[in-house]
Design an enzyme around this catalytic site. Sequence first.
Site, mmCIF file in Angstrom:
data_model
loop_
_atom_site.group_PDB
_atom_site.id
_atom_site.type_symbol
_atom_site.label_atom_id
_atom_site.label_comp_id
_atom_site.label_asym_id
_atom_site.label_seq_id
_atom_site.Cartn_x
_atom_site.Cartn_y
_atom_site.Cartn_z
ATOM 1 N N ARG A 115 -7.188 0.886 17.089
ATOM 2 C CA ARG A 115 -7.611 1.092 15.718
ATOM 3 C C ARG A 115 -8.588 -0.064 15.469
ATOM 4 O O ARG A 115 -9.531 -0.200 16.235
ATOM 5 C CB ARG A 115 -6.418 1.132 14.743
ATOM 6 C CG ARG A 115 -6.806 1.829 13.427
ATOM 7 C CD ARG A 115 -5.652 1.921 12.436
ATOM 8 N NE ARG A 115 -5.384 0.646 11.784
ATOM 9 C CZ ARG A 115 -4.481 0.486 10.815
ATOM 10 N NH1 ARG A 115 -3.773 1.503 10.377
ATOM 11 N NH2 ARG A 115 -4.279 -0.710 10.274
ATOM 12 N N LYS A 175 0.817 -1.232 0.000
ATOM 13 C CA LYS A 175 0.000 0.000 0.000
ATOM 14 C C LYS A 175 0.844 1.273 0.000
ATOM 15 O O LYS A 175 0.396 2.297 -0.472
ATOM 16 C CB LYS A 175 -0.962 -0.010 1.181
ATOM 17 C CG LYS A 175 -0.280 0.138 2.516
ATOM 18 C CD LYS A 175 -1.271 0.000 3.657
ATOM 19 C CE LYS A 175 -0.606 0.359 4.960
ATOM 20 N NZ LYS A 175 -1.177 -0.349 6.105
HETATM 21 C C1 LIG Z 1 -0.253 -1.075 6.642
HETATM 22 C C2 LIG Z 1 -0.565 -2.316 7.348
HETATM 23 C C3 LIG Z 1 0.453 -3.256 7.566
HETATM 24 C C4 LIG Z 1 1.890 -3.036 7.133
HETATM 25 O O1 LIG Z 1 2.483 -2.071 7.950
HETATM 26 P P1 LIG Z 1 4.035 -1.654 7.791
HETATM 27 O O2 LIG Z 1 4.286 -0.816 8.973
HETATM 28 O O3 LIG Z 1 4.127 -0.917 6.506
HETATM 29 O O4 LIG Z 1 4.840 -2.889 7.787
HETATM 30 C C5 LIG Z 1 0.104 -4.417 8.223
HETATM 31 N N1 LIG Z 1 -1.150 -4.649 8.635
HETATM 32 C C6 LIG Z 1 -2.148 -3.763 8.452
HETATM 33 C C7 LIG Z 1 -3.504 -4.079 8.940
HETATM 34 C C8 LIG Z 1 -1.890 -2.564 7.798
HETATM 35 O O5 LIG Z 1 -2.878 -1.686 7.620
#
Ligand SMILES: *Cc1c(COP(=O)(O)O)cnc(C)c1O
Length: 357
Positions: free
Chosen positions: A131, A36
């Site tokens: 969250r 993402k």
């Molecule tokens: C963005 C996200 C991740 C990845 O997070 P990083 O800090 O980029 O490794 C993992 N799990 C969820 C639910 C996320 O939204």
Amino acid sequence: MRYPYMFINLKRIEKNARYITNLCNKNGIEVVGVTKGCCGMPEVANAMLKGGVKFIGDSRLDNLKKIRRSGYNKELMLLRIPMESELEEMVDLADISLNSEISIIKKISDIAKDKGKIHEIILMIDLGELREGILIKEVKDYIKQILELGGIKFLGIGTNFACFSGILPTYKNMKELVDLKNELEDFFNIKISVVSGGNTSALKLIEDNKLPAGINQFRVGEAILIGRDVSRNRIVPGTYQDTFILVAQIVELKEKPSVPTGELGRDAFGTIPKFIDKGIIERAILALGKQDVDIKGLTPLADGIKIIGASSDHLVLGITKSSQEIKLNQEIRFKLNYSALLSTCTSPYITKIFLPD
Ligand SMILES: *Cc1c(COP(=O)(O)O)cnc(C)c1O
């Protein structure tokens, strides 16, 4: 080539993925590569796969769609808990999703049954980050209902830290997740195959040998993409940070005072800027601004270049201390933090170029 543009070093992203995957695999953890941060670029997803991640996850269906259309043939995971309005599309595109609302899970089941599919879910547990996720006291009631659904396969439980409240993953809260898994397996007499413990911020627990046994999946974006862990403001050892490089061009180069003259009001963004008098300095203006990228997340690659400030379309640099001679029309290169990466990738004004191997 017209500036500004971003170089993407796929080979280094692949190496980061390989390093992180090896570290995790040695500890019994599979890695979901998270795209993402770069809008689900299929080329980056592919580099992650070459580096050994098991499959790809992203927060947005648009990104998953891009990846699927590029010929990707493994599983896809939707990371953001789904909107009711996207469930149909989600069941078509994603094999696995993270969820926290029973009414939505039931709708997913109905849609999957209609399509003759089984959709896999990971139930998100909130262990303090506030969250997404259900509270521990609700878990049994949720699972009881989920196990009765014909269109859903209950894959496991997961949690997320250090994204919204900045709560860090620790031995204690990870152990809570593992204990919960064991308790649920006994209570329902089922096998819970996935315990999805976290993101980049949890890698530190492996490095420090503080991850409890039983966590078997990490969803990792930032550490693979840019080799950083923003939650602890650190570089992830063994990774490259210069994977995405932003390049902009100098449009003005002059010696000017370091403090503006005249009556001081607010800048274009409503704040009153502060200036320290350093006499006459050499200043360069780049054709790059807040409309293109989150300026605070940029770090110049060359020594002695300082970001003084920016408006929508102009970035002002102090270059008096630069070790190399700087000329008009020259390009200046920057490394990006996660926030700058996000904004650069979503910016239509910045051309993206993949470096050959
Ligand atoms: C963005 C996200 C991740 C990845 O997070 P990083 O800090 O980029 O490794 C993992 N799990 C969820 C639910 C996320 O939204």
